[in-house]
Design a protein around this motif. Structure first.
Motif, PDB file in Angstrom:
ATOM      1  N   LEU A 440     -40.832 -13.665 -13.327  1.00  0.00           N
ATOM      2  CA  LEU A 440     -41.516 -14.630 -12.777  1.00  0.00           C
ATOM      3  C   LEU A 440     -41.355 -16.283 -13.051  1.00  0.00           C
ATOM      4  CD1 LEU A 440     -45.197 -13.370 -13.381  1.00  0.00           C
ATOM      5  CD2 LEU A 440     -44.200 -13.674 -11.133  1.00  0.00           C
ATOM      6  N   GLU A 441     -40.414 -16.236 -14.311  1.00  0.00           N
ATOM      7  CA  GLU A 441     -39.700 -17.437 -14.748  1.00  0.00           C
ATOM      8  C   GLU A 441     -38.638 -17.810 -13.318  1.00  0.00           C
ATOM      9  OE1 GLU A 441     -37.287 -19.304 -18.058  1.00  0.00           O
ATOM     10  OE2 GLU A 441     -37.884 -17.260 -18.322  1.00  0.00           O
ATOM     11  N   LEU A 442     -38.178 -16.845 -12.780  1.00  0.00           N
ATOM     12  CA  LEU A 442     -37.311 -17.094 -11.551  1.00  0.00           C
ATOM     13  C   LEU A 442     -37.936 -17.709 -10.279  1.00  0.00           C
ATOM     14  CD1 LEU A 442     -34.664 -14.208 -12.522  1.00  0.00           C
ATOM     15  CD2 LEU A 442     -34.319 -16.736 -12.882  1.00  0.00           C
ATOM     16  N   THR A 443     -39.155 -16.948 -10.156  1.00  0.00           N
ATOM     17  CA  THR A 443     -39.736 -16.943  -8.761  1.00  0.00           C
ATOM     18  C   THR A 443     -40.801 -18.019  -8.625  1.00  0.00           C
ATOM     19  OG1 THR A 443     -41.274 -15.041  -9.291  1.00  0.00           O
ATOM     20  CG2 THR A 443     -39.010 -14.414  -8.277  1.00  0.00           C
ATOM     21  N   THR A 444     -41.373 -18.479  -9.937  1.00  0.00           N
ATOM     22  CA  THR A 444     -42.461 -19.366  -9.799  1.00  0.00           C
ATOM     23  C   THR A 444     -41.849 -20.841  -9.805  1.00  0.00           C
ATOM     24  OG1 THR A 444     -42.796 -19.238 -12.093  1.00  0.00           O
ATOM     25  CG2 THR A 444     -44.272 -18.038 -10.663  1.00  0.00           C
ATOM     26  N   ARG A 445     -42.634 -21.705  -9.460  1.00  0.00           N
ATOM     27  CA  ARG A 445     -42.143 -23.215  -9.262  1.00  0.00           C
ATOM     28  C   ARG A 445     -43.165 -24.136 -10.153  1.00  0.00           C
ATOM     29  NH1 ARG A 445     -38.380 -20.719  -7.920  1.00  0.00           N
ATOM     30  NH2 ARG A 445     -37.592 -20.861  -5.819  1.00  0.00           N
ATOM     31  N   GLY A 446     -42.312 -25.301 -10.303  1.00  0.00           N
ATOM     32  CA  GLY A 446     -43.366 -26.208 -10.760  1.00  0.00           C
ATOM     33  C   GLY A 446     -43.811 -25.877 -12.053  1.00  0.00           C
ATOM     34  N   GLN A 447     -45.175 -26.411 -12.401  1.00  0.00           N
ATOM     35  CA  GLN A 447     -45.617 -26.446 -13.904  1.00  0.00           C
ATOM     36  C   GLN A 447     -46.009 -24.961 -14.198  1.00  0.00           C
ATOM     37  OE1 GLN A 447     -49.664 -27.931 -13.961  1.00  0.00           O
ATOM     38  NE2 GLN A 447     -49.730 -27.453 -16.118  1.00  0.00           N
ATOM     39  N   LEU A 448     -46.139 -24.184 -13.509  1.00  0.00           N
ATOM     40  CA  LEU A 448     -46.106 -22.530 -13.426  1.00  0.00           C
ATOM     41  C   LEU A 448     -44.927 -22.089 -14.054  1.00  0.00           C
ATOM     42  CD1 LEU A 448     -48.062 -20.143 -13.785  1.00  0.00           C
ATOM     43  CD2 LEU A 448     -47.728 -19.818 -11.433  1.00  0.00           C
ATOM     44  N   ARG A 449     -43.654 -22.263 -13.501  1.00  0.00           N
ATOM     45  CA  ARG A 449     -42.627 -21.961 -13.741  1.00  0.00           C
ATOM     46  C   ARG A 449     -42.266 -22.360 -15.421  1.00  0.00           C
ATOM     47  NH1 ARG A 449     -37.654 -24.469 -10.898  1.00  0.00           N
ATOM     48  NH2 ARG A 449     -38.528 -26.272 -11.813  1.00  0.00           N
ATOM     49  N   ASP A 450     -42.541 -23.650 -15.603  1.00  0.00           N
ATOM     50  CA  ASP A 450     -42.489 -24.318 -16.958  1.00  0.00           C
ATOM     51  C   ASP A 450     -43.290 -23.473 -18.062  1.00  0.00           C
ATOM     52  OD1 ASP A 450     -40.694 -26.022 -16.138  1.00  0.00           O
ATOM     53  OD2 ASP A 450     -42.145 -27.656 -15.972  1.00  0.00           O
ATOM     54  N   ALA A 451     -44.310 -22.896 -17.626  1.00  0.00           N
ATOM     55  CA  ALA A 451     -45.271 -22.250 -18.443  1.00  0.00           C
ATOM     56  C   ALA A 451     -44.692 -20.904 -18.795  1.00  0.00           C
ATOM     57  CB  ALA A 451     -46.745 -22.062 -17.807  1.00  0.00           C
ATOM     58  N   PHE A 452     -44.209 -20.165 -17.767  1.00  0.00           N
ATOM     59  CA  PHE A 452     -43.455 -19.009 -17.982  1.00  0.00           C
ATOM     60  C   PHE A 452     -42.241 -19.079 -19.030  1.00  0.00           C
ATOM     61  CE2 PHE A 452     -46.013 -16.941 -14.345  1.00  0.00           C
ATOM     62  CZ  PHE A 452     -46.331 -15.900 -15.087  1.00  0.00           C
ATOM     63  N   ALA A 453     -41.590 -20.263 -18.671  1.00  0.00           N
ATOM     64  CA  ALA A 453     -40.352 -20.460 -19.411  1.00  0.00           C
ATOM     65  C   ALA A 453     -40.834 -20.886 -21.231  1.00  0.00           C
ATOM     66  CB  ALA A 453     -39.517 -21.843 -18.928  1.00  0.00           C
ATOM     67  N   GLY A 454     -42.085 -21.318 -21.278  1.00  0.00           N
ATOM     68  CA  GLY A 454     -42.525 -21.470 -22.644  1.00  0.00           C
ATOM     69  C   GLY A 454     -42.935 -20.149 -23.189  1.00  0.00           C
ATOM     70  N   PHE A 455     -43.376 -19.233 -22.324  1.00  0.00           N
ATOM     71  CA  PHE A 455     -43.889 -17.986 -22.987  1.00  0.00           C
ATOM     72  C   PHE A 455     -42.649 -17.372 -23.382  1.00  0.00           C
ATOM     73  CE2 PHE A 455     -45.265 -13.690 -22.830  1.00  0.00           C
ATOM     74  CZ  PHE A 455     -46.743 -13.776 -23.574  1.00  0.00           C
ATOM     75  N   ALA A 456     -41.695 -17.411 -22.647  1.00  0.00           N
ATOM     76  CA  ALA A 456     -40.367 -16.573 -22.640  1.00  0.00           C
ATOM     77  C   ALA A 456     -39.723 -16.961 -23.784  1.00  0.00           C
ATOM     78  CB  ALA A 456     -39.593 -16.689 -21.296  1.00  0.00           C
ATOM     79  N   ALA A 457     -39.845 -18.328 -24.093  1.00  0.00           N
ATOM     80  CA  ALA A 457     -39.147 -18.858 -25.418  1.00  0.00           C
ATOM     81  C   ALA A 457     -39.811 -18.076 -26.651  1.00  0.00           C
ATOM     82  CB  ALA A 457     -39.485 -20.404 -25.633  1.00  0.00           C
ATOM     83  N   GLY A 458     -40.912 -17.562 -26.805  1.00  0.00           N
ATOM     84  CA  GLY A 458     -41.431 -16.935 -27.730  1.00  0.00           C
ATOM     85  C   GLY A 458     -41.032 -15.286 -27.754  1.00  0.00           C
ATOM     86  N   LEU A 459     -40.447 -14.851 -26.783  1.00  0.00           N
ATOM     87  CA  LEU A 459     -39.772 -13.621 -26.812  1.00  0.00           C
ATOM     88  C   LEU A 459     -38.514 -13.176 -27.229  1.00  0.00           C
ATOM     89  CD1 LEU A 459     -41.421 -12.322 -23.091  1.00  0.00           C
ATOM     90  CD2 LEU A 459     -42.593 -12.207 -25.448  1.00  0.00           C
ATOM     91  N   VAL A 460     -38.646 -12.143 -27.852  1.00  0.00           N
ATOM     92  CA  VAL A 460     -37.130 -11.461 -28.159  1.00  0.00           C
ATOM     93  C   VAL A 460     -36.675 -10.436 -27.430  1.00  0.00           C
ATOM     94  CG1 VAL A 460     -35.803 -10.734 -30.477  1.00  0.00           C
ATOM     95  CG2 VAL A 460     -37.753 -12.428 -30.699  1.00  0.00           C
TER      96      VAL A 460
END
Length: 470
Positions: A440-460
């Protein structure tokens, strides 16, 4: 900011304010040794208000002397106390009270930055009681490296020397039973950082106990060892050490057999299912689980019915992952029938009952791609708050996966935030969460993509992992 209580001032003990996150591990340790907040405060020569503020996360002890005294009263090591006081940081919100720490607000309590002012809503449609991703998506931060990985070499050494453990004390059987119950609770709550330290200290003592036990008590010590091996396996499996996990499972099976408890042997078969998830040999895994279930006389006891049901519950998910819908639904129906004979709770270390069967039904529907069935199952229902954290977290992980299949990315993020709020260590390295978030980080756009990127930053991202549920 520094605050002093009247008793602290008499001892020269300053308290430092922290983010107010309830320290549930500290509460569990106090109760385990039989202390109330009042009796612990008296033993330390402090005001009870200070103990309450330690437990509700407002303050922490500020001197090494006081930390040492607290560790002694709780019968834990300084390392374990440090993990209770400063659990791994997670940038997750906590809008709903997941647990209540048994303390009263005091005039000296500093309001938390995560003040829970909203009531807990009812789940009136699938996913509506979870966190709104807009409230948290802008929070910066990256995950701290888990201390669990640094404990793995020691765990390997403990296993290597199981027949030649170092000399040391062995507590009484009753005391060891309490210690094992504690590590089981840690596992069910996904408290892996503390669990790893506890297991590395407890296993050598249990190895000594089994080797030195009189023959009449050996089965009981072996049963405790089997349960502790399961806790050790949870660490190995969740963090991607599959070779170690397979080795521990084999040791668990041996100890369970040595205990003479046929239901504990069945529980070991449930855990053995992890090996087949990891290897993707799902047909063989289903055969193994079914064979283990067939050996159990369901009507013998509530524990027997629960053990039988857990085996079919896991077989259902395995069959669904293999694409066999009919077999999956047969297995989950067997699990439901067994669940009607038991109370929801922890049975031989596994959570089982009708709510657990429902959560596995959700997972089954997601594995089979039955989006409508999954969302109907979740509508109007949420896991009971008394259910251990890992199992409840799994419900929201699978709900998020269902929303992903339904092409509802905003709800995916909300469900995953809720799962992470409940059991952050469980979610952080969960492969199914990572896969969905990456997509979803690759397929969403705008604010939602940024939100998934932020969530992904907390994953290992681990090397790999498998398993379903505790």
């Amino acid at each position: 900011m520094v605050a002093l209580t009247s008793d602290d001032a008499g001892h020269g003990l300053a308290e430092r304010t922290l983010v107010k996150i309830p320290r549930l591990g500290l509460v569990a340790d106090r109760k385990r040794v039989g202390h109330t907040q009042e009796s612990l405060a008296a033993a330390l020569g402090l005001d009870v208000k200070t103990v309450r503020q330690w437990e509700n996360g407002t303050y922490r002890p500020s001197t090494h002397f006081l930390e040492q005294r607290l560790a002694e009263e709780l019968r834990i090591t300084r390392r374990q106390l440090a993990l209770r006081l400063d659990p791994p940081a997670e940038n997750t919100p906590a809008p709903f009270a997941d647990h209540e720490v048994d303390s009263e607000p005091t005039g000296c309590d500093v309001p938390s930055v995560s003040d829970r002012s909203r009531p807990v809503p009812e789940l009136c449609s699938a996913g509506r009681n979870v966190i709104d991703w807009r409230e948290v998506s802008s929070r910066p931060g990256s995950p701290a490296p888990s201390v669990v990985h640094s404990d793995i070499p020691q765990l390997r050494r403990v296993l290597d020397t199981r027949d030649l453990p170092e000399d040391g004390p062995v507590r009484s059987l009753s005391e060891l039973m309490v210690a094992v119950d504690t590590v089981v609770a840690r596992r069910l709550q996904s408290d892996y950082a503390v669990l790893a330290a506890d297991v590395n200290e407890l296993l050598p003592e249990l190895h000594r106990a089994v080797l030195s036990a009189p023959s009449a008590l050996e089965p009981q010590y072996a049963g405790l060892l089997a349960r502790t091996y399961r806790a050790a396996d949870a660490i190995a499996d969740k963090f991607g050490y599959y070779d170690l996990s397979a080795r521990i499972i084999d040791l668990m099976r041996t100890s369970a057999t040595q205990s003479g408890d046929e239901l504990l042997v069945g529980s070991a078969a449930y855990v053995r299912g992890e090996i087949y998830f990891a290897s993707h040999d799902l047909e063989a895994g289903c055969r193994m689980l079914t064979a283990a279930a067939d050996k159990i006389r369901v009507s013998a006891s509530e524990t027997a019915a629960a053990t039988y049901g857990t085996l079919h519950m896991r077989a259902a998910v395995m069959a669904a992952r293999a694409g066999s819908a009919l077999r999956a639904r047969d297995h989950i129906e067997e699990a439901r029938q067994a669940a009607r004979q038991v109370n929801e709770g922890v049975h031989l270390g596994t959570v089982f009952g009708l709510p657990s069967a429902r959560i596995h039904q959700l997972s089954l529907d997601v594995e089979l791609g039955d989006v409508g069935g999954a969302l109907r199952l979740a509508t109007g229902w949420a896991p009971p708050i008394t259910m251990p954290a890992e199992r409840r977290s799994h419900f929201y992980i699978d709900l998020g996966r269902a929303f992903h299949l339904a092409d509802q990315p905003e709800r995916v993020l909300s469900a995953f935030w809720e799962a992470k709020r409940i059991a952050p260590e469980h979610v952080r390295e969960h492969s199914q969460v990572i896969d969905v978030v990456d997509h979803l980080e690759l397929t969403t756009r705008g604010q939602l993509r940024d939100a998934f990127a932020g969530f992904a930053a907390g994953l290992v991202k681990p090397q790999g992992r498998s398993a379903f549920g505790p």
